[in-house]
Design a protein around this motif. Structure first.
Motif, PDB file in Angstrom:
ATOM      1  N   GLY A   1       0.642  -1.256  -0.050  1.00  0.00           N
ATOM      2  CA  GLY A   1      -0.163   0.160   0.005  1.00  0.00           C
ATOM      3  C   GLY A   1       0.897   1.150  -0.012  1.00  0.00           C
ATOM      4  N   GLY A   2       2.184   1.208  -0.047  1.00  0.00           N
ATOM      5  CA  GLY A   2       3.016   2.278   0.053  1.00  0.00           C
ATOM      6  C   GLY A   2       3.288   3.109  -1.150  1.00  0.00           C
ATOM      7  N   VAL A   3       2.157   3.114  -1.961  1.00  0.00           N
ATOM      8  CA  VAL A   3       2.407   3.731  -3.496  1.00  0.00           C
ATOM      9  C   VAL A   3       1.265   4.609  -3.928  1.00  0.00           C
ATOM     10  CG1 VAL A   3       1.236   1.846  -4.790  1.00  0.00           C
ATOM     11  CG2 VAL A   3       2.385   3.185  -5.860  1.00  0.00           C
ATOM     12  N   ARG A   4       1.729   5.769  -4.369  1.00  0.00           N
ATOM     13  CA  ARG A   4       0.338   6.829  -4.590  1.00  0.00           C
ATOM     14  C   ARG A   4       0.337   6.401  -6.156  1.00  0.00           C
ATOM     15  NH1 ARG A   4       4.238  11.184  -1.906  1.00  0.00           N
ATOM     16  NH2 ARG A   4       3.648  10.682   0.162  1.00  0.00           N
ATOM     17  N   SER A   5      -1.127   6.173  -6.360  1.00  0.00           N
ATOM     18  CA  SER A   5      -1.342   5.992  -7.892  1.00  0.00           C
ATOM     19  C   SER A   5      -2.877   6.412  -7.890  1.00  0.00           C
ATOM     20  CB  SER A   5      -1.355   4.398  -8.042  1.00  0.00           C
ATOM     21  OG  SER A   5      -2.350   3.769  -7.403  1.00  0.00           O
ATOM     22  N   SER A   6      -3.066   6.972  -9.047  1.00  0.00           N
ATOM     23  CA  SER A   6      -4.433   7.370  -9.405  1.00  0.00           C
ATOM     24  C   SER A   6      -5.489   6.188  -9.525  1.00  0.00           C
ATOM     25  CB  SER A   6      -4.546   8.186 -10.875  1.00  0.00           C
ATOM     26  OG  SER A   6      -3.553   9.101 -10.916  1.00  0.00           O
ATOM     27  N   VAL A   7      -4.897   4.923 -10.074  1.00  0.00           N
ATOM     28  CA  VAL A   7      -5.496   3.835 -10.343  1.00  0.00           C
ATOM     29  C   VAL A   7      -4.610   2.737  -9.767  1.00  0.00           C
ATOM     30  CG1 VAL A   7      -6.957   2.361 -12.166  1.00  0.00           C
ATOM     31  CG2 VAL A   7      -6.992   4.688 -12.199  1.00  0.00           C
ATOM     32  N   THR A   8      -4.986   1.611  -9.257  1.00  0.00           N
ATOM     33  CA  THR A   8      -4.573   0.314  -8.865  1.00  0.00           C
ATOM     34  C   THR A   8      -5.297  -0.648  -9.593  1.00  0.00           C
ATOM     35  OG1 THR A   8      -3.734   1.328  -6.998  1.00  0.00           O
ATOM     36  CG2 THR A   8      -3.582  -1.130  -7.073  1.00  0.00           C
ATOM     37  N   VAL A   9      -4.559  -1.581 -10.417  1.00  0.00           N
ATOM     38  CA  VAL A   9      -5.081  -2.827 -10.985  1.00  0.00           C
ATOM     39  C   VAL A   9      -4.610  -3.849 -10.230  1.00  0.00           C
ATOM     40  CG1 VAL A   9      -5.750  -4.127 -12.979  1.00  0.00           C
ATOM     41  CG2 VAL A   9      -5.731  -1.592 -12.996  1.00  0.00           C
TER      42      VAL A   9
END
Length: 112
Positions: A91-99
Motif C-alpha cells: 500500500g505504499g504507493v500513490r497511484s491514481s488507479v490500482t489494478v
C-alpha cells in the motif's frame, strides 16, 4: 533484509540513498504526471517467475527452458528492487488507479 542487503549493504548506506531518491527526485518527477497506473502483483513471490518469463521471451525459449544459471542470476537481480516492491504492494504507493493482478497477470478486481 534480503541476502543482497545483508551481504552488500550491511550498514544500510545504499538503502538510505534509495529512500532519499524515492522521497526527493523520484517524488518530484512522479508529481508531474497527470495520473499513475499501478499494476499490482498478487505478491512478491511471483516477481521472479514473471521476470523469468520476460527473459525467456527475449531469448526466444519457453519459460521452462530458461537455463537455471539465468534464473539464479535473475533471482539476485530482483533483490535490488525487493524492498521497494514489497512496500508498494503493501500500500505504499500513490497511484491514481490500482489494478490488482492474479498470478497470470489478469485483473482480479475493478480498478480503485
Amino acid at each position: 533484509m534480503n541476502a543482497l542487503e545483508r551481504e552488500q549493504d550491511s550498514d544500510g548506506r545504499w538503502r538510505s540513498w534509495v529512500n532519499e531518491q524515492v522521497r526527493g527526485p523520484y517524488a518530484d518527477f512522479a508529481g508531474r504526471f497527470d495520473a499513475i497506473l499501478f499494476l499490482a502483483a498478487p505478491g512478491f513471490d511471483v516477481v521472479l517467475d514473471w521476470r523469468c518469463q520476460q527473459e525467456a521471451d527475449l531469448l526466444g525459449v519457453a519459460p521452462d527452458d530458461l537455463p537455471q544459471d539465468e534464473r539464479r542470476r535473475l533471482a539476485g537481480f530482483i533483490q535490488y528492487f525487493e524492498r521497494i516492491t514489497r512496500r508498494m504492494l503493501a500500500g505504499g504507493v500513490r497511484s491514481s488507479v490500482t489494478v490488482r493482478l492474479d498470478r497470470n497477470r489478469q485483473p482480479v478486481a475493478a480498478p480503485e
